[in-house]
Design an enzyme around this catalytic site. Structure first.
Site, short mmCIF file in Angstrom:
data_model
loop_
_atom_site.label_atom_id
_atom_site.label_comp_id
_atom_site.label_asym_id
_atom_site.label_seq_id
_atom_site.Cartn_x
_atom_site.Cartn_y
_atom_site.Cartn_z
N GLY A 124 -7.92 -0.88 11.01
CA GLY A 124 -8.92 -0.60 10.00
C GLY A 124 -9.18 0.76 9.85
N HIS A 134 7.40 4.88 -1.30
CA HIS A 134 6.05 4.91 -1.10
C HIS A 134 5.03 3.94 -1.81
CE1 HIS A 134 2.88 7.64 1.61
NE2 HIS A 134 2.59 6.30 1.52
N TYR A 168 2.29 13.61 2.75
CA TYR A 168 1.23 13.82 3.72
C TYR A 168 1.15 15.44 4.09
CZ TYR A 168 1.80 8.70 5.15
OH TYR A 168 1.79 7.70 4.99
#
Length: 344
Positions: free
Chosen positions: A211, A129, A62
């Site tokens: 979502g 991940h 990230y």
């Protein structure tokens, strides 16, 4: 005074977390430009001190790296002792090309890098991940096991792993949690992966339970996303699919109105009602959203209401894949047999 989140046991190895976590990715990357650092640190402190949301989720990819650095700063001043910190390894960018690595040298180097950026001595939950399809999962978990023995990580997790990968990993060292996308409109994990986790006593961490913002604001939010927001490129948010998918939101929103809650609280409550072994980690960059999200813990759903919700988002009710073809998921996460591995 905001409602405070209850505690749950995640997995079978002793990890205890807040029943709802906080996904921190969007503070630094992927969902548009990075947010102001001071504001994000204040948000994290509110989540921990006021709301009792102590399960924080990040990854070295990230940014890359900047989200871990942000969390390292947020953990200062006695905050570290109050939280359960999860981060991930596996993605790397070589020559601007996305690659996945699970070889022992990479695993160790990634862990050392995360420890340094987070400025901590030990990671509470360390996930792979994505699975490296070139390296047997037994090899990757073997190195993670060593890191547990050395006190650099406490618990091992997997993300977007297939059922067979989870089983093979669990033989080498107990897996505490599997992180996967699970929401009203992402339910492909229910057939095989969820039952496998429950059979083995592995906790389930649901990312993108709203979502990716769809159940918070409906289709209109896509129009307002910045040009560099990853969601603009997801298949489900393309105009030809959104024309169909907006009906899902409209039905959920109508039911939320009847229930006296927001659409996001209703969608999140559905995830919470999946079981006590499930911890959703909705992400946000706004304090008011944290308060609203934990309100979902107070929304009660009976079996008929659960069935009604699920009828809105049945498999044929949602158009478009979760990701672009370039992003790997559990459906293509198989690793080679251990017998094929030749260590260098």
């Amino acid at each position: 005074m905001a409602q405070r989140v209850r505690r749950i046991k995640l997995g079978s190895q002793g990890l205890e977390v807040s029943a709802q976590g906080l996904g921190c990715m969007g503070m630094s990357a992927v969902y548009g430009p990075p947010k102001p650092e001071e504001d994000m640190i204040a948000l994290i402190h509110h989540a921990v001190h006021t709301a009792g949301v102590t399960f924080l989720d990040t990854s070295d990819v990230y940014g890359p790296f900047t989200n871990e650095t942000l969390l390292g700063k947020a953990l200062k001043g006695g905050v570290r002792e109050k939280v359960e910190l999860a981060t991930k390894f596996g993605f790397s960018f070589a020559d601007e090309k996305l690659e996945i690595h699970g070889d022992p040298a990479y695993v160790r180097a990634a862990c050392e890098g995360s420890l340094k950026r987070l400025d901590i001595d030990c990671i509470d939950l360390y996930y792979q991940h994505r699975s490296d399809t070139r390296v047997p999962i037994e090899v990757t978990i073997g190195e993670l096991k060593k890191l547990v023995e050395e006190g650099k990580i406490k618990y091992i997790g997997l993300s977007e792993a297939s059922a067979s990968t989870i089983r093979r990993a669990h033989v080498v060292h107990p897996i505490t949690a599997v992180q996967l996308e699970w929401s009203l409109w992402s339910r492909d994990v229910e057939e095989e992966i969820i039952p496998t986790c429950r059979e083995l006593g592995i906790g389930i961490v649901a990312y993108s339970p709203l979502g990716r913002g769809f159940f918070s604001s409906g289709p209109k939010f896509v129009e307002d996303l910045p040009t560099n927001d990853f969601r603009k490129f997801l298949p489900r948010f393309q105009p030809e699919n959104m024309v169909h998918n907006k009906t899902v939101f409209e039905r959920v929103n109508e039911m939320a109105t009847r229930k006296g809650c927001t659409s996001s609280q209703l969608a999140l409550a559905w995830v919470h009602h999946q079981g006590k072994d499930v911890c959703p980690i909705p992400g946000t960059t706004k304090i008011e959203n944290i308060n609203q999200n934990i309100g979902a813990l107070s929304v009660k759903l009976n079996p008929d209401e659960m069935a009604e919700l699920e009828s809105f988002a049945s498999e044929d009710a949602v158009k478009g894949e979760r990701y672009m073809e370039s992003i790997p998921t559990w459906k293509n996460s198989e690793t080679p047999p251990f017998s094929s591995w030749k260590s260098v």
